[in-house]
Design a protein around this motif. Structure first.
Motif, mmCIF file in Angstrom:
data_model
loop_
_atom_site.group_PDB
_atom_site.id
_atom_site.type_symbol
_atom_site.label_atom_id
_atom_site.label_comp_id
_atom_site.label_asym_id
_atom_site.label_seq_id
_atom_site.Cartn_x
_atom_site.Cartn_y
_atom_site.Cartn_z
ATOM 1 N N ILE A 467 -4.844 -84.681 -55.636
ATOM 2 C CA ILE A 467 -4.713 -85.979 -56.305
ATOM 3 C C ILE A 467 -5.021 -85.833 -57.795
ATOM 4 N N SER A 468 -4.105 -86.283 -58.614
ATOM 5 C CA SER A 468 -4.257 -86.212 -60.070
ATOM 6 C C SER A 468 -5.266 -87.249 -60.536
ATOM 7 N N GLY A 469 -6.332 -86.761 -61.175
ATOM 8 C CA GLY A 469 -7.348 -87.666 -61.710
ATOM 9 C C GLY A 469 -6.779 -88.595 -62.760
ATOM 10 N N GLU A 470 -5.866 -88.057 -63.590
ATOM 11 C CA GLU A 470 -5.244 -88.857 -64.644
ATOM 12 C C GLU A 470 -4.459 -90.018 -64.062
ATOM 13 N N ARG A 471 -3.635 -89.734 -63.063
ATOM 14 C CA ARG A 471 -2.809 -90.785 -62.446
ATOM 15 C C ARG A 471 -3.681 -91.797 -61.719
ATOM 16 N N ALA A 472 -4.757 -91.309 -61.111
ATOM 17 C CA ALA A 472 -5.669 -92.220 -60.405
ATOM 18 C C ALA A 472 -6.329 -93.180 -61.391
ATOM 19 N N VAL A 473 -6.792 -92.647 -62.523
ATOM 20 C CA VAL A 473 -7.434 -93.492 -63.538
ATOM 21 C C VAL A 473 -6.439 -94.503 -64.103
ATOM 22 N N ASP A 474 -5.213 -94.068 -64.360
ATOM 23 C CA ASP A 474 -4.185 -94.998 -64.852
ATOM 24 C C ASP A 474 -3.950 -96.144 -63.868
ATOM 25 N N ALA A 475 -3.881 -95.790 -62.588
ATOM 26 C CA ALA A 475 -3.651 -96.815 -61.562
ATOM 27 C C ALA A 475 -4.815 -97.800 -61.501
ATOM 28 N N MET A 476 -6.028 -97.275 -61.643
ATOM 29 C CA MET A 476 -7.206 -98.143 -61.606
ATOM 30 C C MET A 476 -7.257 -99.066 -62.814
ATOM 31 N N LEU A 477 -6.930 -98.520 -63.995
ATOM 32 C CA LEU A 477 -6.925 -99.357 -65.200
ATOM 33 C C LEU A 477 -5.869 -100.449 -65.104
ATOM 34 N N LEU A 478 -4.737 -100.112 -64.504
ATOM 35 C CA LEU A 478 -3.696 -101.116 -64.303
ATOM 36 C C LEU A 478 -4.218 -102.233 -63.396
ATOM 37 N N ASP A 479 -4.890 -101.858 -62.308
ATOM 38 C CA ASP A 479 -5.460 -102.858 -61.400
ATOM 39 C C ASP A 479 -6.501 -103.724 -62.110
ATOM 40 N N LEU A 480 -7.351 -103.084 -62.881
ATOM 41 C CA LEU A 480 -8.429 -103.815 -63.563
ATOM 42 C C LEU A 480 -7.893 -104.820 -64.570
ATOM 43 N N TYR A 481 -6.974 -104.344 -65.436
ATOM 44 C CA TYR A 481 -6.475 -105.232 -66.494
ATOM 45 C C TYR A 481 -5.489 -106.271 -65.970
ATOM 46 N N LEU A 482 -4.907 -106.042 -64.813
ATOM 47 C CA LEU A 482 -4.061 -107.079 -64.213
ATOM 48 C C LEU A 482 -4.893 -108.318 -63.889
ATOM 49 N N ARG A 483 -6.146 -108.107 -63.523
ATOM 50 C CA ARG A 483 -7.011 -109.212 -63.124
ATOM 51 C C ARG A 483 -7.685 -109.909 -64.314
ATOM 52 N N GLU A 484 -8.151 -109.122 -65.281
ATOM 53 C CA GLU A 484 -8.877 -109.758 -66.386
ATOM 54 C C GLU A 484 -8.897 -108.880 -67.636
ATOM 55 N N ASN A 485 -9.063 -109.560 -68.768
ATOM 56 C CA ASN A 485 -9.196 -108.876 -70.054
ATOM 57 C C ASN A 485 -10.656 -108.472 -70.186
ATOM 58 N N LEU A 486 -10.949 -107.253 -69.805
ATOM 59 C CA LEU A 486 -12.331 -106.779 -69.722
ATOM 60 C C LEU A 486 -13.045 -106.831 -71.072
ATOM 61 N N LYS A 487 -14.295 -107.268 -71.047
ATOM 62 C CA LYS A 487 -15.075 -107.330 -72.280
ATOM 63 C C LYS A 487 -15.521 -105.945 -72.723
ATOM 64 N N SER A 488 -15.755 -105.067 -71.767
ATOM 65 C CA SER A 488 -16.122 -103.681 -72.099
ATOM 66 C C SER A 488 -15.302 -102.738 -71.236
ATOM 67 N N ARG A 489 -14.934 -101.590 -71.798
ATOM 68 C CA ARG A 489 -14.079 -100.650 -71.082
ATOM 69 C C ARG A 489 -14.863 -99.931 -69.977
ATOM 70 N N PRO A 490 -14.186 -99.619 -68.868
ATOM 71 C CA PRO A 490 -14.844 -98.887 -67.779
ATOM 72 C C PRO A 490 -15.319 -97.516 -68.241
ATOM 73 N N SER A 491 -16.338 -97.018 -67.587
ATOM 74 C CA SER A 491 -16.908 -95.717 -67.964
ATOM 75 C C SER A 491 -15.896 -94.587 -67.825
ATOM 76 N N PHE A 492 -14.937 -94.731 -66.919
ATOM 77 C CA PHE A 492 -13.974 -93.663 -66.654
ATOM 78 C C PHE A 492 -12.701 -93.791 -67.499
ATOM 79 N N ALA A 493 -12.603 -94.844 -68.318
ATOM 80 C CA ALA A 493 -11.376 -95.078 -69.087
ATOM 81 C C ALA A 493 -11.342 -94.196 -70.338
ATOM 82 N N PRO A 494 -10.200 -93.539 -70.618
ATOM 83 C CA PRO A 494 -10.082 -92.735 -71.839
ATOM 84 C C PRO A 494 -10.104 -93.623 -73.084
#
Length: 556
Positions: A467-494
């Motif tokens: 499993i590609s870590g890069e693709r996994a992180v991209d998918a997670m960021l897509l899920d996160l930002y689909l729901r809300e405009n985060l005030k602070s970036r996730p620890s795993f976000a580039p």
């Protein structure tokens, strides 16, 4: 004479239609009736105090599997402080073993058996007007001369004779509103109490339309039909669905429990025209094992059901909730895995993995010994093991259920789950292995924040090199930002620092509001998330790929 109707709901957002129906039917005695709704999460002292201060002469509790122990404890203490009050119980949890309930709970004087509207009105007449006798009232069991007398079940009533239960909707602010347009069920599912009452009755459609308009006019957020199989009568369902479509207020959502394989093309054509979010459907699949379906006396054509669910899904406007039950006859662990995978492949908005409840009065209760079903002695009488499923396997399924609830049903992990699925033998294995990981790490007994759930998922995926870590992180960021405009970036976000100037210039030129978010993903995609426009079913932000648009601002 003061008569208290008491409901103890599972959650604050719930309401109890039964007690409102009782009060409405006994309108003649309205000034004598007090209605109170509590929850099983309230402090018992708070409820004791409230009832004590009312000082009722008669106290009637509505009893279900989710509140019966709570009600018993309340009643035991209430009797000590209100020794002269007369206690009655009613509801499905006491109707099928009324004599036994009275023997074990001496605080109670009587039980209302089965449908309670006419019975309650006659009890009001007896207590308020001192007319008639208890011996003449059918549908009750009570103490008479030191012994328990059971007058037998009352004949079922005409549902159209029950007055509309709702008046001031302010009493239901932030609560689910329940409504019934039919009682009984045409099917004979052995685990369900609705199969006991074979007399299917429908409320007069003119009344139904008038009452639904009451909710529509007041823009009630959700009306949940409690009809056991709403679409079992095509003409009845069509009339109601047509009415809510033609009178849609743009706000109210109507929830229906249906049999999907009974839907006809006429109904589907109507559904396709509905506003997204106007209706939602709950569909009981329970199992896809033909032997199991036959054993539980259920009628279902899974091939047809799948076809219908897929068609409704293609409309893009209706939330579908599909149910499975673990612990049914002839369903072992592998059979359940197969049922799960087949239903999961339909991609419902929610997939509920429930566990068999062996209810008093049900055919399943009578057949429990034959099927080797062991269940909890106390409510909710949940299955512990069967001939086909061990307790250890039940525990494994509980873990799968927990993971499905957190990661699938929350709707917050859709893209990462879609990416992950192809790396596992099947969908069931994904949740099975994720559940094992939670238990090995000790995460299963801890409450986690949404962000922590993502971090745990990444930790889990690190074990799988394919499993590609890069693709996994991209998918997670897509899920996160689909729901809300985060005030602070996730620890795993580039970091987005290299793109800050480009994004700033694009925002200024295109007048992008601050409420929107722009994310540059590791795969090169640049996405604009518009939180002013959301999907009415998922609540996800509208997204737009702007790779070409940002090229003139220096993005390659």
């Amino acid at each position: 004479m003061k008569i208290l109707l008491a409901a103890c709901n599972a959650k604050y957002i719930h309401s109890n239609l039964a007690v409102y129906n009782l009060r409405a039917y006994a309108e003649k005695y309205r000034e004598n009736i007090i209605l109170k709704e509590y929850t099983i999460n309230q402090q018992k002292d708070e409820i004791l105090r409230d009832i004590y201060l009312e000082n009722p002469d008669i106290i009637c509790f509505s009893c279900y599997i989710w509140n019966i122990s709570f009600v018993k404890e309340i009643a035991e203490d209430l009797k000590k402080i209100l020794p002269d009050s007369v206690f009655w119980a009613g509801g499905p949890e006491v109707s099928f073993d009324a004599e036994d309930f009275l023997k074990k709970n001496p605080e109670f004087f009587g039980v209302m058996v089965g449908e309670g509207e006419e019975t309650f009105r006659e009890l009001c007449r007896f207590y308020v007007e001192n007319k008639g006798s208890l011996e003449e009232i059918s549908g009750i069991a009570f103490y008479s001369g030191g012994k328990i007398r059971h007058n037998g079940w009352r004949k079922i009533m005409d549902l159209s004779k029950v007055p509309f239960a709702y008046e001031n909707m302010e009493d239901f602010r932030n609560k689910i509103v329940y409504y019934e347009s039919s009682r009984g069920c045409p099917f004979s599912c052995s685990y369900c109490l609705s199969s006991v009452d074979k007399k299917l009755r429908f409320r007069n459609l003119d009344l139904v339309k008038k009452e639904l308009q009451f909710f529509i006019d007041r823009k009630v957020p959700q009306v949940k039909f409690v009809d056991r199989t709403f679409n079992c009568k095509h003409s009845h369902a069509m009339e109601i669905w047509k009415y809510i479509l033609e009178n849609d207020n743009g706000v109210t959502n109507f929830h229906f429990e249906i049999s999907a394989d009974l839907l006809k093309e006429e109904e589907l054509s109507l559904m396709e025209k509905m506003r997204p979010g106007l209706i939602q459907l709950e569909i009981g699949v329970q199992s896809t094992n033909p032997e199991t379906i036959k054993a539980i006396r259920r009628t279902m054509d899974f091939e047809r059901l799948s076809e219908i669910v897929n068609k409704v899904h293609s409309f893009g406007n209706i939330h579908q909730h599909l149910d499975l039950i673990a612990g049914l006859p002839y369903e072992n662990y592998e059979s359940f895995r197969n049922s799960f995978n087949q239903v999961y492949a339909l991609k419902p908005e929610q997939l509920q993995l429930g566990f068999l409840k062996v209810l008093k009065g049900s055919l399943m209760k009578e057949l429990a010994e034959e099927y080797g079903i062991r269940h909890k002695e106390k409510e909710p009488y949940e299955v512990l093991s069967t001939k086909w499923l061990s307790y250890g396997e039940i525990l494994k399924l509980k873990t799968v259920e927990s993971m499905v609830e957190v990661y699938y049903n929350s709707g917050q992990f859709q893209n990462i789950l879609n990416y992950m699925e192809s790396f596992f033998e099947d969908a069931f294995s994904l949740y099975e292995e994720l559940g094992k990981f939670y238990e090995e790490k000790g995460y299963h007994s801890i409450s986690h924040s949404r962000m922590r759930r993502y971090e745990i998922l990444l930790e889990f995926l690190e074990q799988r090199q394919e499993i590609s870590g890069e693709r996994a992180v991209d998918a997670m960021l897509l899920d996160l930002y689909l729901r809300e405009n985060l005030k602070s970036r996730p620890s795993f976000a580039p970091s987005q620092k290299p793109y800050e100037k480009m994004v700033w210039e694009y925002r200024r030129e295109k007048k992008i509001p601050k409420t929107a978010h722009i994310e540059v993903f590791q795969n090169g995609d640049v996405m604009l998330f518009d939180y002013e426009k959301r999907n009415p079913l998922t609540n996800n932000a509208e997204i737009k790929k702007i790779n070409e648009e940002v090229k003139e601002y220096g993005y390659v």
